[in-house]
Design a protein around this motif. Structure first.
Motif, PDB file in Angstrom:
ATOM      1  N   GLY A  46       0.816  -1.220   0.000  1.00 14.50           N
ATOM      2  CA  GLY A  46       0.000   0.000   0.000  1.00 14.50           C
ATOM      3  C   GLY A  46       0.847   1.267   0.000  1.00 14.50           C
ATOM      4  N   GLY A  47       0.183   2.405   0.091  1.00 14.16           N
ATOM      5  CA  GLY A  47       0.878   3.698   0.114  1.00 14.16           C
ATOM      6  C   GLY A  47       0.749   4.410  -1.228  1.00 14.16           C
ATOM      7  N   ARG A  48       1.527   5.472  -1.389  1.00 16.80           N
ATOM      8  CA  ARG A  48       1.474   6.275  -2.618  1.00 16.80           C
ATOM      9  C   ARG A  48       2.014   5.476  -3.797  1.00 16.80           C
ATOM     10  N   LYS A  49       1.482   5.763  -4.946  1.00 17.48           N
ATOM     11  CA  LYS A  49       2.034   5.156  -6.170  1.00 17.48           C
ATOM     12  C   LYS A  49       2.456   6.294  -7.087  1.00 17.48           C
ATOM     13  N   ASP A  50       3.665   6.797  -6.888  1.00 16.78           N
ATOM     14  CA  ASP A  50       4.146   7.913  -7.708  1.00 16.78           C
ATOM     15  C   ASP A  50       4.597   7.416  -9.075  1.00 16.78           C
ATOM     16  N   ASN A  57       4.704  16.316   3.033  1.00 17.94           N
ATOM     17  CA  ASN A  57       5.993  15.740   2.625  1.00 17.94           C
ATOM     18  C   ASN A  57       5.693  14.374   1.995  1.00 17.94           C
ATOM     19  N   PRO A  58       6.322  14.029   0.886  1.00 24.36           N
ATOM     20  CA  PRO A  58       5.956  12.781   0.206  1.00 24.36           C
ATOM     21  C   PRO A  58       6.106  11.537   1.078  1.00 24.36           C
ATOM     22  N   THR A  59       7.194  11.451   1.855  1.00 26.78           N
ATOM     23  CA  THR A  59       7.407  10.244   2.671  1.00 26.78           C
ATOM     24  C   THR A  59       6.361  10.167   3.780  1.00 26.78           C
ATOM     25  N   ARG A  60       6.035  11.333   4.337  1.00 27.27           N
ATOM     26  CA  ARG A  60       4.979  11.333   5.365  1.00 27.27           C
ATOM     27  C   ARG A  60       3.640  10.996   4.727  1.00 27.27           C
ATOM     28  N   ASN A  61       3.405  11.608   3.570  1.00 23.34           N
ATOM     29  CA  ASN A  61       2.126  11.360   2.917  1.00 23.34           C
ATOM     30  C   ASN A  61       1.973   9.882   2.542  1.00 23.34           C
ATOM     31  N   ASN A  62       3.091   9.239   2.197  1.00 25.00           N
ATOM     32  CA  ASN A  62       3.037   7.814   1.871  1.00 25.00           C
ATOM     33  C   ASN A  62       2.473   7.007   3.047  1.00 25.00           C
ATOM     34  N   VAL A  63       2.963   7.282   4.253  1.00 22.26           N
ATOM     35  CA  VAL A  63       2.473   6.512   5.411  1.00 22.26           C
ATOM     36  C   VAL A  63       1.054   6.956   5.790  1.00 22.26           C
ATOM     37  N   GLU A  64       0.720   8.215   5.491  1.00 24.31           N
ATOM     38  CA  GLU A  64      -0.656   8.674   5.762  1.00 24.31           C
ATOM     39  C   GLU A  64      -1.648   7.951   4.844  1.00 24.31           C
ATOM     40  N   VAL A  65      -1.261   7.809   3.581  1.00 30.80           N
ATOM     41  CA  VAL A  65      -2.115   7.097   2.622  1.00 30.80           C
ATOM     42  C   VAL A  65      -2.246   5.635   3.054  1.00 30.80           C
ATOM     43  N   GLN A  92      -5.563   3.505   3.991  1.00 31.92           N
ATOM     44  CA  GLN A  92      -5.912   2.288   3.237  1.00 31.92           C
ATOM     45  C   GLN A  92      -6.147   1.102   4.173  1.00 31.92           C
ATOM     46  N   LEU A  93      -5.294   0.970   5.188  1.00 35.75           N
ATOM     47  CA  LEU A  93      -5.406  -0.166   6.098  1.00 35.75           C
ATOM     48  C   LEU A  93      -6.712  -0.119   6.890  1.00 35.75           C
ATOM     49  N   GLU A  94      -7.227   1.090   7.050  1.00 39.65           N
ATOM     50  CA  GLU A  94      -8.453   1.272   7.826  1.00 39.65           C
ATOM     51  C   GLU A  94      -9.678   1.262   6.897  1.00 39.65           C
ATOM     52  N   GLY A  95      -9.423   1.212   5.583  1.00 33.77           N
ATOM     53  CA  GLY A  95     -10.513   1.339   4.619  1.00 33.77           C
ATOM     54  C   GLY A  95     -11.096   2.736   4.675  1.00 33.77           C
ATOM     55  N   ALA A  96     -10.241   3.734   4.960  1.00 35.91           N
ATOM     56  CA  ALA A  96     -10.720   5.104   5.176  1.00 35.91           C
ATOM     57  C   ALA A  96     -10.191   6.055   4.106  1.00 35.91           C
ATOM     58  N   LYS A  97     -10.663   7.308   4.161  1.00 35.03           N
ATOM     59  CA  LYS A  97     -10.248   8.284   3.155  1.00 35.03           C
ATOM     60  C   LYS A  97      -8.938   8.983   3.504  1.00 35.03           C
ATOM     61  N   TYR A  98      -8.765   9.330   4.765  1.00 31.28           N
ATOM     62  CA  TYR A  98      -7.633  10.196   5.117  1.00 31.28           C
ATOM     63  C   TYR A  98      -6.828   9.687   6.311  1.00 31.28           C
ATOM     64  N   GLY A  99      -5.523   9.903   6.230  1.00 30.21           N
ATOM     65  CA  GLY A  99      -4.644   9.631   7.368  1.00 30.21           C
ATOM     66  C   GLY A  99      -3.791  10.861   7.639  1.00 30.21           C
ATOM     67  N   LEU A 100      -3.394  11.030   8.882  1.00 28.25           N
ATOM     68  CA  LEU A 100      -2.502  12.132   9.262  1.00 28.25           C
ATOM     69  C   LEU A 100      -1.432  11.546  10.174  1.00 28.25           C
ATOM     70  N   ALA A 101      -0.174  11.811   9.863  1.00 25.51           N
ATOM     71  CA  ALA A 101       0.912  11.247  10.677  1.00 25.51           C
ATOM     72  C   ALA A 101       1.516  12.343  11.540  1.00 25.51           C
ATOM     73  N   MET A 102       1.604  12.055  12.827  1.00 21.08           N
ATOM     74  CA  MET A 102       2.059  13.044  13.797  1.00 21.08           C
ATOM     75  C   MET A 102       3.331  12.576  14.498  1.00 21.08           C
ATOM     76  N   ALA A 103       3.957  13.517  15.218  1.00 19.63           N
ATOM     77  CA  ALA A 103       5.250  13.243  15.852  1.00 19.63           C
ATOM     78  C   ALA A 103       5.155  12.281  17.029  1.00 19.63           C
ATOM     79  N   SER A 104       3.958  12.043  17.540  1.00 18.01           N
ATOM     80  CA  SER A 104       3.768  11.089  18.648  1.00 18.01           C
ATOM     81  C   SER A 104       2.285  10.761  18.754  1.00 18.01           C
ATOM     82  N   GLY A 105       2.004   9.729  19.556  1.00 20.66           N
ATOM     83  CA  GLY A 105       0.605   9.413  19.811  1.00 20.66           C
ATOM     84  C   GLY A 105      -0.076  10.563  20.537  1.00 20.66           C
ATOM     85  N   MET A 106       0.651  11.201  21.462  1.00 20.44           N
ATOM     86  CA  MET A 106       0.070  12.341  22.179  1.00 20.44           C
ATOM     87  C   MET A 106      -0.192  13.509  21.237  1.00 20.44           C
TER      88      MET A 106
END
Ligand code: PLP
Length: 380
Positions: A10-14, A49-57, A61-75
């Motif tokens: 999964g992830g981005r397909k550039d 950022n492309p690498t961040r966006n890759n893990v957000e995508v 996808q893993l959740e079957g959802a539209k959007y992901g956001l990656a943050m610096a920590s769980g908090m």
């Protein structure tokens, strides 16, 4: 694509000429524009950022959802979703949540004029009697450290009927075992430091949503808070996710055996694990999740000295956190949940003799032998 394959492919397909099997690490804070006024998809790495966006995508996808956001920590992920709250609103929150989340509620909610109510059991909560100010409910299921289970589907439908937004901290389960959005939740948050990354080597957070308006607001706050996941940690998180399903299968297998061992040992006053039929949440957990996770808590009988037991363990390192390949043990009352007052700890059952285990993927014989030798040495 099935989950196990998606985790890897999964992830981005550039569309570029360079076709590495792994998505590259884009260590660039800023990106060249084609022309004035044309910002392109990537302009500045805090925004995207492309690498961040890759893990957000990938997370979406893993959740079957539209959007992901990656943050610096769980908090940072939790703080991001709490940034949706407005002064005067009220949040219902289950009684034993991660200590950091609790600290945020205690201190920052008050400063921001946000009210809260602790709910001991959401499954029996009467939503008709809820305060009109309640805008949001925050559920951790199974909860940390007592593994209380909330019926996400039933509770979400009651909360949504009252116009409340439902947030689920799904850290203990991951989308491999439980998909809260499919069960009616609006927002899912993760400490991706745990099972997603899986090797206790990064701190990371994820937020997953379907709703366009919620996403746009969160995306704005992600940008202005700036607590984004770095490109290199995004790469490590993507790498960790590739083995999540296979790690999780072994985690589950080992944890069930550790839980049964404690039950049969006669050393435990109580074993908290949703995979045991004696657990109050056993049926709900079976209904809403594909497995029981790899965290269990044990209240040792008073014939055993908790301190000696922890010190004598060799495979279970004494450390906070969970979800890595290695087994860990912690004492919630003095470690992960020390932000709870003594009265609240006693009230909800975070007792002095309670230990929380994060069961790793080592050979189960070694883990059981380790527990037995530590029990033998700690018997008073
Ligand atoms: C359930 C849960 N949510 C959130 C967090 C916070 O995550 P982080 O430590 O990545 O900020 C933790 C950390 O232990 C956790 O266990």
């Amino acid at each position: 694509m099935k989950y196990e394959s998606l985790a890897i492919h999964g992830g981005r397909k550039d569309k570029t000429d360079i076709k590495g099997v792994n998505y590259p690490v884009y260590l660039s804070s800023t990106f060249i524009q084609e022309k004035l006024g044309d910002f392109g998809e990537f302009m500045y790495s805090r925004s995207n950022n492309p690498t961040r966006n890759n893990v957000e995508v990938l997370a979406a996808q893993l959740e079957g959802a539209k959007y992901g956001l990656a943050m610096a920590s769980g908090m940072a992920a939790t703080a991001l979703v709490f940034s949706l709250l407005k002064p005067g609103e009220k949040v219902l929150i289950n009684s034993n949540v991660y200590g950091g989340t609790w600290s945020y509620v205690l201190k920052v909610f008050e400063e921001r004029n946000i009210d809260y109510e602790i709910v001991t059991n959401f499954n029996t909560y009467d939503f008709d009697k809820a305060d009109e100010k309640v805008s949001t409910i925050f559920i951790e299921t199974p909860s940390n450290p007592l593994l209380d289970v909330t019926d996400i589907q039933v509770v979400s439908s009651k909360a949504k009927a009252k116009g409340m937004r439902v947030i689920v901290d799904n850290t203990f389960m991951t989308s491999y075992l439980q998909k809260p959005l499919e069960l009616g939740a609006d927002i899912v948050v993760y400490s991706a430091t745990k099972y997603y990354a899986g090797h206790s080597d990064i701190i990371a957070g994820l937020v997953v949503v379907n709703d366009d308006a919620i996403y746009n607001e969160l995306k704005f706050h992600q940008k202005v808070l700036g607590a984004i996941l770095s490109p290199f940690d995004s790469f490590l998180l993507t790498r960790g996710i590739k083995t999540l399903p296979i790690r999780m299968d072994r985690h589950l297998e080992n944890t069930m055996k550790v839980a049964q061992y404690f039950v049969n040992s006669g050393a435990a006053e109580k074993v908290y694990y949703t995979g045991l039929e004696t657990h109050e949440g056993y049926q709900i957990q079976k209904k809403q999740a594909k497995g029981d996770g790899a965290v269990l808590s044990v209240a040792l009988k008073k014939e055993y000295d908790c301190t000696i037991f922890c010190n004598e363990l060799e495979f279970f390192d004494l450390a906070v956190s969970l979800g890595g390949v290695e087994s860990l043990v912690c004492h919630p009352a003095s470690m992960t949940h020390e932000s709870y007052s003594k009265e609240l700890q006693d009230q909800i059952g975070i007792t002095e003799n309670l230990l929380r285990f994060s069961v790793g993927i080592e050979n189960i014989d070694d883990l059981l032998m380790d527990i037995q030798q530590a029990l033998d040495k700690s018997r008073k």
